[in-house]
Design an enzyme around this catalytic site. Structure first.
Site, short mmCIF file in Angstrom:
data_model
loop_
_atom_site.label_atom_id
_atom_site.label_comp_id
_atom_site.label_asym_id
_atom_site.label_seq_id
_atom_site.Cartn_x
_atom_site.Cartn_y
_atom_site.Cartn_z
N HIS A 1 3.29 -7.38 16.87
CA HIS A 1 3.20 -6.05 16.26
C HIS A 1 3.96 -5.00 17.04
CE1 HIS A 1 0.00 -6.79 13.17
NE2 HIS A 1 -0.10 -7.90 13.90
N ASP B 1 8.07 2.20 19.32
CA ASP B 1 6.97 1.80 18.45
C ASP B 1 7.40 0.58 17.64
OD1 ASP B 1 4.45 2.05 17.27
OD2 ASP B 1 4.68 4.21 16.93
C1 GDG Z 1 0.43 -1.28 16.48
C2 GDG Z 1 1.90 -0.98 16.84
C3 GDG Z 1 2.46 -1.08 14.40
C4 GDG Z 1 -5.18 6.90 13.73
N1 GDG Z 1 -6.12 7.87 13.87
C5 GDG Z 1 -7.07 7.60 12.95
C6 GDG Z 1 -6.71 6.44 12.26
N2 GDG Z 1 -5.55 6.03 12.75
C7 GDG Z 1 -4.83 4.87 12.25
C8 GDG Z 1 -3.62 5.28 11.45
C9 GDG Z 1 -2.78 4.01 11.49
C10 GDG Z 1 -3.22 3.38 12.82
O1 GDG Z 1 -4.36 4.06 13.29
C11 GDG Z 1 -2.14 3.51 13.88
O2 GDG Z 1 -1.13 2.63 13.55
P1 GDG Z 1 0.30 2.73 14.17
O3 GDG Z 1 1.18 1.79 13.43
O4 GDG Z 1 0.78 4.13 14.08
O5 GDG Z 1 0.17 2.38 15.72
P2 GDG Z 1 -0.63 1.33 16.71
O6 GDG Z 1 -2.07 1.56 16.72
O7 GDG Z 1 0.05 1.50 18.03
O8 GDG Z 1 -0.34 -0.13 16.11
C12 GDG Z 1 2.58 -0.27 15.70
C13 GDG Z 1 1.01 -1.48 14.16
O9 GDG Z 1 0.44 -2.12 15.30
C14 GDG Z 1 0.90 -2.43 12.97
O10 GDG Z 1 1.70 -3.56 13.13
O11 GDG Z 1 2.92 -0.28 13.33
O12 GDG Z 1 3.96 -0.07 16.00
O13 GDG Z 1 1.99 -0.22 18.05
O14 GDG Z 1 -3.13 3.15 10.46
O15 GDG Z 1 -4.01 5.66 10.17
N3 GDG Z 1 -7.44 5.89 11.26
C15 GDG Z 1 -8.60 6.52 10.92
N4 GDG Z 1 -9.02 7.65 11.58
C16 GDG Z 1 -8.29 8.23 12.58
O16 GDG Z 1 -8.68 9.24 13.14
N5 GDG Z 1 -9.35 6.02 9.94
#
Ligand code: GDG
Length: 470
Positions: free
Chosen positions: A157, A366
């Site tokens: 990921h 990322d």
């Molecule tokens: C890893 C990789 C890759 C955030 N605050 C709240 C909340 N979130 C959710 C967002 C989003 C998720 O968390 C974050 O996803 P990201 O993709 O931005 O980043 P990582 O956590 O670092 O994830 C990344 C991912 O895996 C998938 O393969 O894209 O690059 O680092 O979904 O919405 N969700 C809720 N409340 C919050 O306050 N419900």
């Protein structure tokens, strides 16, 4: 029919979690697990004084979930240590923050072996095994050692680092060698595929993959490919219009008081570029007196890994910069930067995304970044906001109609914020429609299906390779 077995560090399905909190990835995998009658295996998040390998079985929304407890030392060395203090910073190009200790390495090997031994009896002859992320890179090797001959796929990921960085890891070769026990290694982007192939060439003298993505090393042939992860578009498009979404949207709109909102949503992590983002916003406010009191930045930064010193340091720096910005520009009735560390339900989040004129997604590195896609999916088609996206997010490869920025360029970011706020409706619509087409086409179902098809023996579309230019 072959079942799907998903393995990840934690199982993000639980009967304790409300519907508003199940992430898109969990929902997507759950669909495939339900359809094939498969199961999801991982750490329970609990500790036990002595590892027993006892599996806790649960049914969650029609899916079988199998969890094991780990010893406190396992959690320290494997999870807090090797995963979060060694591999996470290294794979995000932060060798300055990468801590390597042999005990971490030993804990990582031990837990992977424990996972393999516990999982093996649950695997049937035709099952497909899909392993997720950097916590479990050596799992296929350990399963093979247990006699497992099934097709096993690995999806990373996070980004794969460039060869000169990877070789700073003692044991880099061992890590890569273990990956060759998979049948398919999936990355988020073609850039990561290239970095992996670059390592193989430079370190091992291995020839690049063939047209099907097959590459041979350590006596095994594996398939490589880029499988950019997506979101479940309806979760956000409909979430924003659901009663909770509407309510949070209305609450945000009321609190705008005629101002325009710029929004950031991230885990509080040094890879997300939060400090650089705050400083760029400060630059923007300093340059645009006419925007004072007309805009604000809402940064939602949920706390993450706060037992790691680098995260504590970052949190202290963000507190300081946020205080400085509000002290410098704030007035009695205007807070330029609203900075919150609490989390929200997914449908609430969708309503907040929809109320933001600008989505500011500026990680330094990322794997993909789902927030960029969620922001787009939540917009009002008649009056959509503008996405500002870092070129260093994997998502940038698929989202050329965003305003693409370099997060290290403070003045360039300040300019992009101004451009986004001033963008006419017609251009906002044109850009949003193009982005929405991409987010809809490359959703979680497409991601899941293309990975599984490539993992099945001799079927599926050819995975995307480095030279295919996405
Ligand atoms: C890893 C990789 C890759 C955030 N605050 C709240 C909340 N979130 C959710 C967002 C989003 C998720 O968390 C974050 O996803 P990201 O993709 O931005 O980043 P990582 O956590 O670092 O994830 C990344 C991912 O895996 C998938 O393969 O894209 O690059 O680092 O979904 O919405 N969700 C809720 N409340 C919050 O306050 N419900």
């Amino acid at each position: 029919m072959s079942r799907l077995i998903v393995v990840s560090n934690r199982v993000s399905l639980s009967n304790d979690v409300g519907a508003g909190s199940i992430g898109g990835l969990a929902a997507a995998l759950a669909t495939a697990l339900r359809e094939s009658g498969g199961l999801w295996f991982g750490w329970s998040g609990e500790t036990t004084p002595t590892f027993s390998g006892q599996i806790g079985l649960e049914r969650v929304g029609g899916v079988t979930v199998a969890k094991v407890d780990l010893e406190p030392q396992d959690v320290d060395e494997y999870y807090n240590g090797y995963a979060n203090k060694t591999l996470w910073p290294l794979f995000h190009d932060r060798i300055d923050l990468t801590a390597y200790e042999r005990s971490f390495d030993a804990g990582y090997a031990r837990v992977n072996q424990r996972f393999a031994e516990t999982l093996r009896p649950l695997i049937g002859p035709d099952d497909l095994v899909w392993v997720h992320d950097y916590h479990l890179a050596p799992l296929a090797r350990d399963l093979r050692a247990q006699g497992v001959r099934n097709r096993i796929g690995f999806f990373l990921h996070i980004p794969w680092p460039a060869q000169p960085l990877l070789v700073t890891l003692p044991g880099h070769r061992k890590l890569v060698e273990a990956l060759f026990q998979y049948d398919l290694i999936g990355f988020q982007t073609t850039e990561s595929v290239s970095a992996f192939v670059g390592y193989l060439g430079a370190e091992l003298g291995i020839a690049p993959p063939d047209a099907d993505g097959r590459v041979t090393a350590f006596g095994r042939t594996v398939r490589l490919g880029a499988f950019p992860i997506g979101i479940n578009v309806e979760d956000f498009a409909e979430g924003a219009r659901s009663p909770t979404g509407e309510e949070s949207h209305q609450r945000m709109r009321d609190s705008l008081a005629g101002r325009q909102m710029i929004l950031g949503v991230d885990r509080l992590d040094y890879s997300k570029g939060l400090e650089e983002r705050f400083v760029a916003y400060e630059q923007f406010l300093g340059e645009h007196e006419e925007q004072l009191e007309k805009v604000f930045l809402l940064q939602i930064a949920t706390l993450s890994r706060d037992y790691v010193e680098a995260y504590q340091d970052l949190r202290a720096r963000l507190d300081a910069v946020a205080g400085r910005i509000n002290g410098r520009f704030g007035t009695v009735d205007w807070v330029p930067l609203r900075y919150v560390n609490s989390g929200f339900r997914q449908d609430e989040l969708a309503g907040i995304y929809r109320a933001a004129r600008v989505g500011l997604v500026t990680p330094l590195r990322d794997g993909m970044n789902l927030v960029a896609k969620e922001y787009v999916a939540s917009q009002d088609p008649a009056d959509p906001g503008v996405l500002i996206l870092s070129r260093f997010a994997g998502a940038a490869g698929q989202m050329a109609d965003a305003l693409i920025v370099n997060p290290y360029d403070r003045e360039g970011m300040a300019e992009a914020i101004q451009q986004a706020l001033a963008m006419p409706l017609e251009e906002r619509r044109r850009r949003w429609e193009a982005l929405m087409r991409g987010v809809t086409a490359d959703d979680t179902a497409a991601w899941r299906e293309s990975f599984i098809a490539a993992l099945k023996p001799e079927t599926g579309r050819r995975p995307r390779l480095a030279d295919d230019a996405a």
